[in-house]
Design an enzyme around this catalytic site. Structure first.
Site, PDB file in Angstrom:
ATOM      1  N   SER A  19       0.954  -1.605  -0.242  1.00  0.00           N
ATOM      2  CA  SER A  19       0.179  -0.228  -0.194  1.00  0.00           C
ATOM      3  C   SER A  19       1.170   0.865   0.083  1.00  0.00           C
ATOM      4  O   SER A  19       2.168   0.891   1.090  1.00  0.00           O
ATOM      5  CB  SER A  19      -0.713  -0.061   1.798  1.00  0.00           C
ATOM      6  OG  SER A  19      -1.588   0.935   1.310  1.00  0.00           O
ATOM      7  N   HIS A  41      -1.204  -1.759  -3.843  1.00  0.00           N
ATOM      8  CA  HIS A  41      -1.942  -0.830  -3.572  1.00  0.00           C
ATOM      9  C   HIS A  41      -2.918   0.098  -2.968  1.00  0.00           C
ATOM     10  O   HIS A  41      -1.620   1.299  -2.612  1.00  0.00           O
ATOM     11  CB  HIS A  41      -2.550  -1.961  -2.014  1.00  0.00           C
ATOM     12  CG  HIS A  41      -3.826  -2.127  -0.929  1.00  0.00           C
ATOM     13  ND1 HIS A  41      -5.292  -2.843  -1.762  1.00  0.00           N
ATOM     14  CD2 HIS A  41      -4.212  -1.246  -0.345  1.00  0.00           C
ATOM     15  CE1 HIS A  41      -5.939  -2.549  -0.677  1.00  0.00           C
ATOM     16  NE2 HIS A  41      -4.852  -1.589   0.230  1.00  0.00           N
ATOM     17  N   ASP A  90      -5.153   3.237  -1.322  1.00  0.00           N
ATOM     18  CA  ASP A  90      -6.578   3.308  -0.221  1.00  0.00           C
ATOM     19  C   ASP A  90      -6.521   4.290  -0.424  1.00  0.00           C
ATOM     20  O   ASP A  90      -5.757   6.269  -0.368  1.00  0.00           O
ATOM     21  CB  ASP A  90      -5.653   3.927   1.143  1.00  0.00           C
ATOM     22  CG  ASP A  90      -4.925   2.012   1.201  1.00  0.00           C
ATOM     23  OD1 ASP A  90      -3.728   1.867   1.856  1.00  0.00           O
ATOM     24  OD2 ASP A  90      -5.831   1.128   0.997  1.00  0.00           O
ATOM     25  N   MET A 118      -9.327   7.370   0.578  1.00  0.00           N
ATOM     26  CA  MET A 118     -10.065   7.389   1.272  1.00  0.00           C
ATOM     27  C   MET A 118     -10.764   8.954   1.039  1.00  0.00           C
ATOM     28  O   MET A 118     -10.725   9.763   0.881  1.00  0.00           O
ATOM     29  CB  MET A 118      -9.231   7.870   2.424  1.00  0.00           C
ATOM     30  CG  MET A 118      -8.410   6.030   2.857  1.00  0.00           C
ATOM     31  SD  MET A 118      -8.017   6.443   3.906  1.00  0.00           S
ATOM     32  CE  MET A 118      -6.957   4.629   4.352  1.00  0.00           C
ATOM     33  N   HIS A 150      -8.999   0.249  -3.147  1.00  0.00           N
ATOM     34  CA  HIS A 150      -9.594  -0.102  -2.138  1.00  0.00           C
ATOM     35  C   HIS A 150     -10.106   1.128  -1.791  1.00  0.00           C
ATOM     36  O   HIS A 150     -10.173   1.929  -1.758  1.00  0.00           O
ATOM     37  CB  HIS A 150      -9.037  -0.075  -1.256  1.00  0.00           C
ATOM     38  CG  HIS A 150      -9.213  -0.634   0.489  1.00  0.00           C
ATOM     39  ND1 HIS A 150      -8.179  -0.595   1.360  1.00  0.00           N
ATOM     40  CD2 HIS A 150     -10.233  -1.069   0.983  1.00  0.00           C
ATOM     41  CE1 HIS A 150      -9.147  -1.202   2.810  1.00  0.00           C
ATOM     42  NE2 HIS A 150     -10.935  -1.206   2.015  1.00  0.00           N
ATOM     43  N   MET A 190     -12.084   3.194   0.233  1.00  0.00           N
ATOM     44  CA  MET A 190     -12.680   3.265   1.205  1.00  0.00           C
ATOM     45  C   MET A 190     -13.651   4.531   1.343  1.00  0.00           C
ATOM     46  O   MET A 190     -13.248   6.252   2.111  1.00  0.00           O
ATOM     47  CB  MET A 190     -12.326   3.622   2.138  1.00  0.00           C
ATOM     48  CG  MET A 190     -11.901   2.087   3.069  1.00  0.00           C
ATOM     49  SD  MET A 190      -9.355   1.933   3.504  1.00  0.00           S
ATOM     50  CE  MET A 190      -8.856   2.014   1.868  1.00  0.00           C
ATOM     51  N   MET A 239     -10.300  -6.694   6.260  1.00  0.00           N
ATOM     52  CA  MET A 239      -9.689  -5.703   7.094  1.00  0.00           C
ATOM     53  C   MET A 239      -9.379  -5.988   8.587  1.00  0.00           C
ATOM     54  O   MET A 239      -9.643  -6.661   9.653  1.00  0.00           O
ATOM     55  CB  MET A 239     -10.547  -4.388   7.271  1.00  0.00           C
ATOM     56  CG  MET A 239     -10.897  -3.700   6.211  1.00  0.00           C
ATOM     57  SD  MET A 239      -9.463  -3.204   5.012  1.00  0.00           S
ATOM     58  CE  MET A 239      -8.593  -1.946   6.164  1.00  0.00           C
ATOM     59  N   PHE A 270      -6.036   4.573   8.695  1.00  0.00           N
ATOM     60  CA  PHE A 270      -4.664   4.912   8.315  1.00  0.00           C
ATOM     61  C   PHE A 270      -3.850   3.974   8.432  1.00  0.00           C
ATOM     62  O   PHE A 270      -4.084   2.601   8.447  1.00  0.00           O
ATOM     63  CB  PHE A 270      -4.910   5.968   9.477  1.00  0.00           C
ATOM     64  CG  PHE A 270      -5.051   6.734  10.213  1.00  0.00           C
ATOM     65  CD1 PHE A 270      -6.687   6.343  10.946  1.00  0.00           C
ATOM     66  CD2 PHE A 270      -4.601   7.947   9.511  1.00  0.00           C
ATOM     67  CE1 PHE A 270      -7.282   8.079  10.715  1.00  0.00           C
ATOM     68  CE2 PHE A 270      -5.819   9.300   9.787  1.00  0.00           C
ATOM     69  CZ  PHE A 270      -6.763   9.324  10.686  1.00  0.00           C
ATOM     70  N   GLY A 271      -2.416   3.970   8.101  1.00  0.00           N
ATOM     71  CA  GLY A 271      -1.305   3.124   8.057  1.00  0.00           C
ATOM     72  C   GLY A 271      -0.868   3.147   9.053  1.00  0.00           C
ATOM     73  O   GLY A 271      -1.337   3.873  10.057  1.00  0.00           O
ATOM     74  N   ASP A 315      -5.604  -6.628   5.351  1.00  0.00           N
ATOM     75  CA  ASP A 315      -4.904  -5.558   5.267  1.00  0.00           C
ATOM     76  C   ASP A 315      -5.237  -5.001   6.005  1.00  0.00           C
ATOM     77  O   ASP A 315      -6.401  -4.656   6.961  1.00  0.00           O
ATOM     78  CB  ASP A 315      -5.899  -4.644   4.380  1.00  0.00           C
ATOM     79  CG  ASP A 315      -5.625  -3.344   3.824  1.00  0.00           C
ATOM     80  OD1 ASP A 315      -6.756  -3.068   2.873  1.00  0.00           O
ATOM     81  OD2 ASP A 315      -4.460  -2.712   4.023  1.00  0.00           O
TER      82      ASP A 315
END
Ligand code: DX5
Ligand code: ZN
Length: 220
Positions: A10, A35, A37, A39, A68, A70, A139, A145-146, A177
């Site tokens: 990611s 990946h 993310d 958001m 992904h 979100m 998930m 958040f990472g 993930d």
């Protein structure tokens, strides 16, 4: 060496001011996908990037783009992300109410279809849609958040989903993930996952190539 399982780093925690370099490093390390993310600051309490960023990533790597989403209204953006170069689109079961039509729309657009479950969302919510999708993203952190800690009960959830997929003879990728690194990736694979997302464990390490390679070796 050819490995069976897939690694999807990611880029959320990558140095985006050196995007092309970071993508080159994970590719050199043997990563299978990128990946991304996405958001919207509504479905999750963070705001990241959209289709224009996906286009920039598409121009900077030959790796498939695993998006992904979100976001609260994925139906409104499926076409944009597909046009931007997404290979796979993963929507959250918890976002919107028309999951069946979302899945059909992604299929019509020609992208691979993923559905994601937040940690506490039961597997049973996917019972009727499982045969129609390519991948389930479980998930192992609460999204947004990472760099968070892996939620331990996810291992049981992965094993239960793998059992269901086998009982129903479904060719299903199980992607996990959040909070995965060299110290716990084997447990995640042994539980039944075959696609691993890893963000901060790779990109906060000074040697991105070596860490990516190490993850691939550990994943088998
Ligand atoms: C969290 C994202 C994850 C996260 C993974 O909402 O979906 O992909 O970036 O990052 P790490 O591996 O640092 O938990
Ligand atoms: Zn993600």
């Amino acid at each position: 060496m050819a490995y069976r399982n897939k690694l999807a780093p990611s880029v959320l925690n990558a140095d985006l001011s050196r995007l092309r370099e970071e993508l080159g490093a994970i590719s050199q390390g043997g990563a299978d996908w990128v990946h991304l993310d996405i958001m919207d600051g509504h479905f999750v309490p963070n705001l990241t990037f959209g289709p224009v960023f996906v286009e920039a990533v598409k121009r900077s790597t030959a790796l498939p783009l695993d998006c992904h989403l979100m976001i609260s209204d994925p139906a409104a953006y499926l076409e944009d992300f597909c046009r931007a170069g997404a290979t796979s689109l993963t929507v959250h079961q918890e976002a919107g109410v028309h999951l069946d039509s979302l899945v059909r729309k992604i299929r019509e657009l020609g992208c691979r279809v993923g559905v994601s479950l937040n940690p506490a969302t039961p597997l049973e919510t996917l019972d009727w849609i499982l045969p129609e999708i390519d991948m389930v993203l479980l998930m192992s952190v609460n999204p947004g958040f990472g760099g968070q800690k892996f939620i331990p009960y996810t291992l049981e959830k992965i094993a239960a989903l793998r059992r269901t997929a086998e009982e129903k003879s479904l060719k299903l990728n199980i992607q996990v993930d959040g909070g995965i690194g060299p110290d716990n990736v084997k447990a995640v694979i042994d539980a039944g996952a075959d696609v691993i997302v890893c963000g901060s464990a790779i990109f906060t390490n000074p040697d991105v190539i070596a860490t990516t390679r190490r993850m691939k070796e550990l994943m088998g």
